[in-house]
Design a protein around this motif. Structure first.
Motif, mmCIF file in Angstrom:
data_model
loop_
_atom_site.group_PDB
_atom_site.id
_atom_site.type_symbol
_atom_site.label_atom_id
_atom_site.label_comp_id
_atom_site.label_asym_id
_atom_site.label_seq_id
_atom_site.Cartn_x
_atom_site.Cartn_y
_atom_site.Cartn_z
ATOM 1 N N GLU A 75 31.150 -27.195 62.416
ATOM 2 C CA GLU A 75 30.565 -28.523 62.280
ATOM 3 C C GLU A 75 29.140 -28.457 61.751
ATOM 4 N N VAL A 76 28.353 -27.523 62.274
ATOM 5 C CA VAL A 76 26.968 -27.385 61.811
ATOM 6 C C VAL A 76 26.942 -26.924 60.361
ATOM 7 N N LEU A 77 27.816 -25.977 60.017
ATOM 8 C CA LEU A 77 27.874 -25.483 58.645
ATOM 9 C C LEU A 77 28.280 -26.604 57.682
ATOM 10 N N LEU A 78 29.302 -27.360 58.048
ATOM 11 C CA LEU A 78 29.754 -28.448 57.182
ATOM 12 C C LEU A 78 28.706 -29.551 57.098
ATOM 13 N N LEU A 79 28.018 -29.819 58.182
ATOM 14 C CA LEU A 79 26.948 -30.820 58.161
ATOM 15 C C LEU A 79 25.839 -30.415 57.197
#
Length: 160
Positions: free
Chosen positions: A7-11
């Motif tokens: 999620e952090v990477l995609l954000l």
């Protein structure tokens, strides 16, 4: 753990591509490609969904890429490529929700541009900033957060 990292990477990927799409109306093709590879590697290391679900999620972006090719890039290739990458991270249904939420966000903005700003029908509006906003909304929704009005306006807090 995998969900948080993904999620952090995609954000971060959405934030960078949305900013570039907003400013320059284009994104580097290597960013969604690297995002898709990172999503596959992350899934292979810590599988949380079926591989078929991830590939179907990427299929949404592939359909958008096909629509971009058919429409002679009235829809940008970068939009489809980013939806393919997000489909690898999110799976089919969350990617469908992401795409539909982004469409619900862009329609009022486009109508505002047509009616108030007197933009022409052929005005190109970047889609990735709305995809980014939809993903931020989706993160809040799936983690039990809700936007509620407080005494100082809108406050983001956990739902009790």
């Amino acid at each position: 753990m995998q969900n948080c990292v993904g999620e952090v990477l995609l954000l971060g990927i959405f934030a960078v591509t949305a900013y570039r799409d907003w400013k320059e109306q284009m994104i580097c093709v290597y960013v969604p490609l690297a995002a898709g590879i990172a999503g596959l590697v992350l899934h292979l290391m810590l599988p949380t969904q079926k591989l078929t679900d991830l590939l179907l999620g990427a299929g949404i972006g592939a359909v958008l890429l096909l629509a971009a090719w058919v429409s002679r890039e009235e829809i940008g290739y970068g939009d489809g490529a980013m939806l393919m990458a997000s489909g690898i991270f999110l799976g089919f249904w969350r990617n469908v929700e992401l795409f539909l939420t982004a469409l619900m966000l862009i329609v009022p903005a486009a109508l505002f541009g047509l009616i108030v700003k007197h933009r022409r029908k052929d005005y190109r509006m970047p889609f990735l900033p709305f995809l980014f906003a939809a993903y931020v909304f989706q993160l809040g929704w799936f983690h039990g957060y809700s936007w509620r009005a407080g005494p100082w306006g809108w406050i983001w807090h956990p739902v009790l």
